[in-house]
Design a protein around this motif. Structure first.
Motif, short mmCIF file in Angstrom:
data_model
loop_
_atom_site.label_atom_id
_atom_site.label_comp_id
_atom_site.label_asym_id
_atom_site.label_seq_id
_atom_site.Cartn_x
_atom_site.Cartn_y
_atom_site.Cartn_z
N PRO A 1 19.95 -51.22 29.21
CA PRO A 1 18.86 -50.24 29.19
C PRO A 1 18.33 -50.03 27.77
O PRO A 1 19.00 -50.29 26.79
N LYS A 2 17.13 -49.54 27.71
CA LYS A 2 16.51 -49.24 26.43
C LYS A 2 16.75 -47.76 26.13
O LYS A 2 16.62 -46.92 27.01
N PHE A 3 17.13 -47.45 24.87
CA PHE A 3 17.34 -46.06 24.50
C PHE A 3 17.06 -45.87 23.02
O PHE A 3 17.01 -46.84 22.25
N ASN A 4 16.86 -44.63 22.64
CA ASN A 4 16.59 -44.25 21.26
C ASN A 4 17.72 -43.36 20.76
O ASN A 4 18.26 -42.58 21.52
N ILE A 5 18.01 -43.48 19.49
CA ILE A 5 19.05 -42.68 18.87
C ILE A 5 18.45 -42.03 17.63
O ILE A 5 17.75 -42.69 16.87
N GLN A 6 18.73 -40.76 17.46
CA GLN A 6 18.35 -40.08 16.22
C GLN A 6 19.54 -39.25 15.76
O GLN A 6 19.99 -38.35 16.46
N HIS A 7 20.05 -39.59 14.59
CA HIS A 7 21.16 -38.85 14.00
C HIS A 7 20.76 -38.45 12.60
O HIS A 7 20.20 -39.25 11.85
N SER A 8 21.07 -37.22 12.23
CA SER A 8 20.83 -36.79 10.86
C SER A 8 22.01 -35.97 10.38
O SER A 8 22.72 -35.35 11.17
N HIS A 9 22.22 -36.03 9.06
CA HIS A 9 23.33 -35.29 8.47
C HIS A 9 23.00 -35.01 7.01
O HIS A 9 22.43 -35.86 6.32
N LYS A 10 23.39 -33.84 6.54
CA LYS A 10 23.22 -33.47 5.14
C LYS A 10 24.51 -33.77 4.40
O LYS A 10 25.52 -33.09 4.58
N PHE A 11 24.51 -34.85 3.64
CA PHE A 11 25.65 -35.25 2.82
C PHE A 11 25.51 -34.60 1.44
O PHE A 11 24.46 -34.06 1.11
N ASP A 12 26.55 -34.71 0.61
CA ASP A 12 26.45 -34.21 -0.77
C ASP A 12 25.33 -34.93 -1.52
O ASP A 12 24.70 -34.35 -2.39
N GLY A 13 25.09 -36.19 -1.17
CA GLY A 13 24.06 -36.99 -1.84
C GLY A 13 22.67 -36.83 -1.26
O GLY A 13 21.73 -37.46 -1.72
N GLY A 14 22.52 -36.00 -0.24
CA GLY A 14 21.20 -35.76 0.34
C GLY A 14 21.21 -35.88 1.85
O GLY A 14 22.19 -36.27 2.47
N LEU A 15 20.07 -35.56 2.44
CA LEU A 15 19.89 -35.65 3.89
C LEU A 15 19.54 -37.08 4.28
O LEU A 15 18.71 -37.72 3.63
N VAL A 16 20.17 -37.58 5.34
CA VAL A 16 19.84 -38.88 5.90
C VAL A 16 19.53 -38.69 7.38
O VAL A 16 20.30 -38.08 8.11
N ASP A 17 18.38 -39.21 7.79
CA ASP A 17 17.94 -39.15 9.19
C ASP A 17 17.69 -40.59 9.62
O ASP A 17 16.82 -41.27 9.08
N VAL A 18 18.49 -41.06 10.58
CA VAL A 18 18.38 -42.44 11.06
C VAL A 18 17.87 -42.44 12.49
O VAL A 18 18.38 -41.70 13.34
N ARG A 19 16.88 -43.28 12.76
CA ARG A 19 16.32 -43.40 14.10
C ARG A 19 16.37 -44.87 14.50
O ARG A 19 15.90 -45.74 13.77
N LEU A 20 16.97 -45.12 15.66
CA LEU A 20 17.14 -46.48 16.16
C LEU A 20 16.51 -46.62 17.54
O LEU A 20 16.67 -45.73 18.38
N ASP A 21 15.83 -47.72 17.75
CA ASP A 21 15.37 -48.12 19.08
C ASP A 21 16.27 -49.28 19.50
O ASP A 21 16.31 -50.30 18.80
N VAL A 22 16.99 -49.11 20.60
CA VAL A 22 17.95 -50.12 21.06
C VAL A 22 17.53 -50.61 22.44
O VAL A 22 17.21 -49.81 23.32
N HIS A 23 17.52 -51.92 22.60
CA HIS A 23 17.17 -52.53 23.89
C HIS A 23 18.17 -53.62 24.20
O HIS A 23 18.41 -54.52 23.38
N LYS A 24 18.79 -53.52 25.37
CA LYS A 24 19.83 -54.47 25.80
C LYS A 24 20.94 -54.61 24.76
O LYS A 24 21.46 -55.69 24.51
N GLY A 25 21.28 -53.48 24.13
CA GLY A 25 22.39 -53.47 23.18
C GLY A 25 22.05 -53.97 21.79
O GLY A 25 22.93 -54.05 20.94
N ILE A 26 20.79 -54.29 21.52
CA ILE A 26 20.36 -54.82 20.22
C ILE A 26 19.44 -53.81 19.54
O ILE A 26 18.52 -53.28 20.17
N ILE A 27 19.67 -53.57 18.26
CA ILE A 27 18.79 -52.67 17.50
C ILE A 27 17.47 -53.39 17.26
O ILE A 27 17.43 -54.41 16.57
#
Length: 85
Positions: free
Chosen positions: A1-27
């Motif tokens: 299946p196709k799905f989207n992932i969005q994860h964000s976290h505030k580390f000591d070195g700054g905020l990182v927001d990652v967004r992935l579109d995944v289809h059939k297990g492949i980014i």
């Protein structure tokens, strides 16, 4: 299946927001936002993750060939991997 992932976290070195579109297990698409202070173009990191299986080990293997802190400042490979997966 196709799905989207969005994860964000505030580390000591700054905020990182990652967004992935995944289809059939492949980014298919990776976009990284944040207020981190890396010196490298984060687009290079995004490009390296495209086409990789969305599995922790596969992502870890790709990241092991890269200096993640070059792109994300004080954020380590382990921190970034934990955020993605």
């Amino acid at each position: 299946p196709k799905f989207n992932i969005q994860h964000s976290h505030k580390f000591d070195g700054g905020l990182v927001d990652v967004r992935l579109d995944v289809h059939k297990g492949i980014i298919e698409q990776c976009t990284i936002y944040g207020d981190f202070f890396g010196v490298g173009d984060v687009k290079e990191l995004e490009d390296q993750l495209q086409g990789v299986r969305y599995e922790r080990q596969a992502i870890d293997e790709v990241l092991s060939d890269l200096d993640v802190s070059h792109y994300l400042g004080k954020i380590t490979k382990e921190d970034f991997l934990g955020l993605i997966y």
